[in-house]
Write a protein that holds these residues in place. Structure first.
Motif, PDB file in Angstrom:
ATOM      1  N   GLU A 113      45.696  14.785 -41.260  1.00 50.97           N
ATOM      2  CA  GLU A 113      44.946  14.559 -40.713  1.00 50.97           C
ATOM      3  C   GLU A 113      43.626  13.789 -39.910  1.00 50.97           C
ATOM      4  O   GLU A 113      43.627  13.335 -38.937  1.00 50.97           O
ATOM      5  CB  GLU A 113      44.768  13.405 -41.885  1.00 50.97           C
ATOM      6  CG  GLU A 113      45.362  12.666 -42.170  1.00 50.97           C
ATOM      7  CD  GLU A 113      46.414  12.124 -42.932  1.00 50.97           C
ATOM      8  OE1 GLU A 113      47.510  11.128 -42.453  1.00 50.97           O
ATOM      9  OE2 GLU A 113      47.400  13.150 -43.696  1.00 50.97           O
ATOM     10  N   ASP A 115      42.780  13.313 -36.038  1.00 51.08           N
ATOM     11  CA  ASP A 115      42.097  13.820 -35.432  1.00 51.08           C
ATOM     12  C   ASP A 115      42.393  14.645 -33.347  1.00 51.08           C
ATOM     13  O   ASP A 115      42.709  13.793 -33.403  1.00 51.08           O
ATOM     14  CB  ASP A 115      40.948  13.544 -34.955  1.00 51.08           C
ATOM     15  CG  ASP A 115      39.441  13.501 -34.280  1.00 51.08           C
ATOM     16  OD1 ASP A 115      39.466  14.805 -34.038  1.00 51.08           O
ATOM     17  OD2 ASP A 115      38.446  12.753 -33.939  1.00 51.08           O
ATOM     18  N   GLN A 116      42.822  15.671 -33.404  1.00 52.22           N
ATOM     19  CA  GLN A 116      43.122  16.595 -32.440  1.00 52.22           C
ATOM     20  C   GLN A 116      42.486  16.068 -31.113  1.00 52.22           C
ATOM     21  O   GLN A 116      42.421  16.132 -29.903  1.00 52.22           O
ATOM     22  CB  GLN A 116      43.427  17.343 -32.674  1.00 52.22           C
ATOM     23  CG  GLN A 116      44.752  18.272 -33.422  1.00 52.22           C
ATOM     24  CD  GLN A 116      45.889  17.313 -33.064  1.00 52.22           C
ATOM     25  OE1 GLN A 116      45.897  17.439 -32.310  1.00 52.22           O
ATOM     26  NE2 GLN A 116      46.526  16.533 -34.173  1.00 52.22           N
ATOM     27  N   LYS A 117      41.074  16.025 -31.279  1.00 56.85           N
ATOM     28  CA  LYS A 117      39.846  15.668 -30.144  1.00 56.85           C
ATOM     29  C   LYS A 117      40.502  14.416 -29.789  1.00 56.85           C
ATOM     30  O   LYS A 117      39.772  14.225 -28.518  1.00 56.85           O
ATOM     31  CB  LYS A 117      38.384  15.737 -30.317  1.00 56.85           C
ATOM     32  CG  LYS A 117      38.137  16.891 -31.453  1.00 56.85           C
ATOM     33  CD  LYS A 117      36.883  16.875 -32.084  1.00 56.85           C
ATOM     34  CE  LYS A 117      36.520  18.398 -31.675  1.00 56.85           C
ATOM     35  NZ  LYS A 117      34.622  18.262 -32.702  1.00 56.85           N
ATOM     36  N   LYS A 135      41.421   9.201 -38.030  1.00 56.74           N
ATOM     37  CA  LYS A 135      41.602  10.906 -38.989  1.00 56.74           C
ATOM     38  C   LYS A 135      40.321  11.150 -38.887  1.00 56.74           C
ATOM     39  O   LYS A 135      39.886  10.710 -37.997  1.00 56.74           O
ATOM     40  CB  LYS A 135      41.929  10.258 -40.096  1.00 56.74           C
ATOM     41  CG  LYS A 135      43.195   9.010 -41.022  1.00 56.74           C
ATOM     42  CD  LYS A 135      43.530   8.912 -41.772  1.00 56.74           C
ATOM     43  CE  LYS A 135      44.491   8.553 -42.445  1.00 56.74           C
ATOM     44  NZ  LYS A 135      44.475   7.604 -44.159  1.00 56.74           N
ATOM     45  N   LYS A 136      40.406  13.072 -39.117  1.00 54.22           N
ATOM     46  CA  LYS A 136      39.571  14.069 -38.694  1.00 54.22           C
ATOM     47  C   LYS A 136      38.271  13.120 -39.660  1.00 54.22           C
ATOM     48  O   LYS A 136      38.603  13.016 -40.493  1.00 54.22           O
ATOM     49  CB  LYS A 136      40.014  15.330 -39.764  1.00 54.22           C
ATOM     50  CG  LYS A 136      41.081  15.747 -38.783  1.00 54.22           C
ATOM     51  CD  LYS A 136      41.363  17.015 -39.224  1.00 54.22           C
ATOM     52  CE  LYS A 136      41.900  18.166 -38.165  1.00 54.22           C
ATOM     53  NZ  LYS A 136      43.119  18.876 -38.995  1.00 54.22           N
TER      54      LYS A 136
END
Length: 146
Positions: A113, A115-117, A135-136
Motif C-alpha cells: 500500500e 505510495d510509489q510516487k 500509503k496510497k
C-alpha cells in the motif's frame, strides 16, 4: 560599447588640447553622465545574474546533484535515516551524505500500500531524520445529488 565611448571622450579632450584645469562643457558632462549610467546598468545586470545563478545552484542542490558524494564513505560522510510508515519493516539506514528520498527506494522494501510516487522526490535527507513513507490515497468521487 562603454570603452569606445570613453576612448572617444578622451580622444576629444586630447585633440582640443584641454588642460586638466579647464572647465568641462555641458556636452562633456552629458558624455560623462551617460558613461556613468552605462557602467551602473552593467553593474545591475551583473548583480541580477548572480542572484539568478545562486537560485539555480540552490535548486540544483535540492535535485540534480542530490546523490553526489565528495570524498570517501567514511563515518563522517554517512547519515542515519529512520524509515517508518508503509514499509514492510521499519528500519534505520545509513546513507551517503547528500542522499535524497529517491535514493531510499533501493535500501527499503515498501509495502503493497506504499505510495510509489513518494520515492521520486529529490529532497535531500538530513542526519537523524525520520521519514514516513505514506500509503496510497484513494480518491472518492462524490456525487452532487441532493
Amino acid at each position: 560599447m562603454a570603452p569606445l565611448i570613453l576612448a572617444l571622450f578622451v580622444h576629444k579632450l586630447v585633440d582640443r588640447g584641454l588642460s586638466p584645469r579647464a572647465p568641462i562643457r555641458r556636452s562633456e558632462w552629458t558624455i560623462i553622465a551617460g558613461f556613468a549610467l552605462l557602467m551602473f546598468s552593467f553593474y545591475l545586470v551583473a548583480k541580477v545574474n548572480i542572484k539568478r545563478a545562486s537560485a539555480l545552484i540552490a535548486e540544483s542542490e535540492e535535485g540534480v546533484f542530490c546523490s553526489a558524494l565528495s570524498g570517501s564513505l567514511d563515518s563522517e560522510n554517512l547519515i542515519t535515516i529512520h524509515v517508518i510508515g508503509a514499509v514492510q519493516q521499519p528500519i534505520s539506514v545509513k546513507m551517503p551524505l547528500g542522499s535524497c528520498i529517491k535514493d531510499l527506494k533501493s535500501k527499503v522494501t515498501p509495502s503493497a500500500e506504499a505510495d510509489q510516487k513518494f520515492f521520486k522526490r529529490t529532497r535531500r535527507l538530513k542526519n537523524g531524520e525520520k521519514i514516513e513513507v505514506p500509503k496510497k490515497t484513494v480518491e472518492l468521487k462524490s456525487s452532487s445529488r441532493l
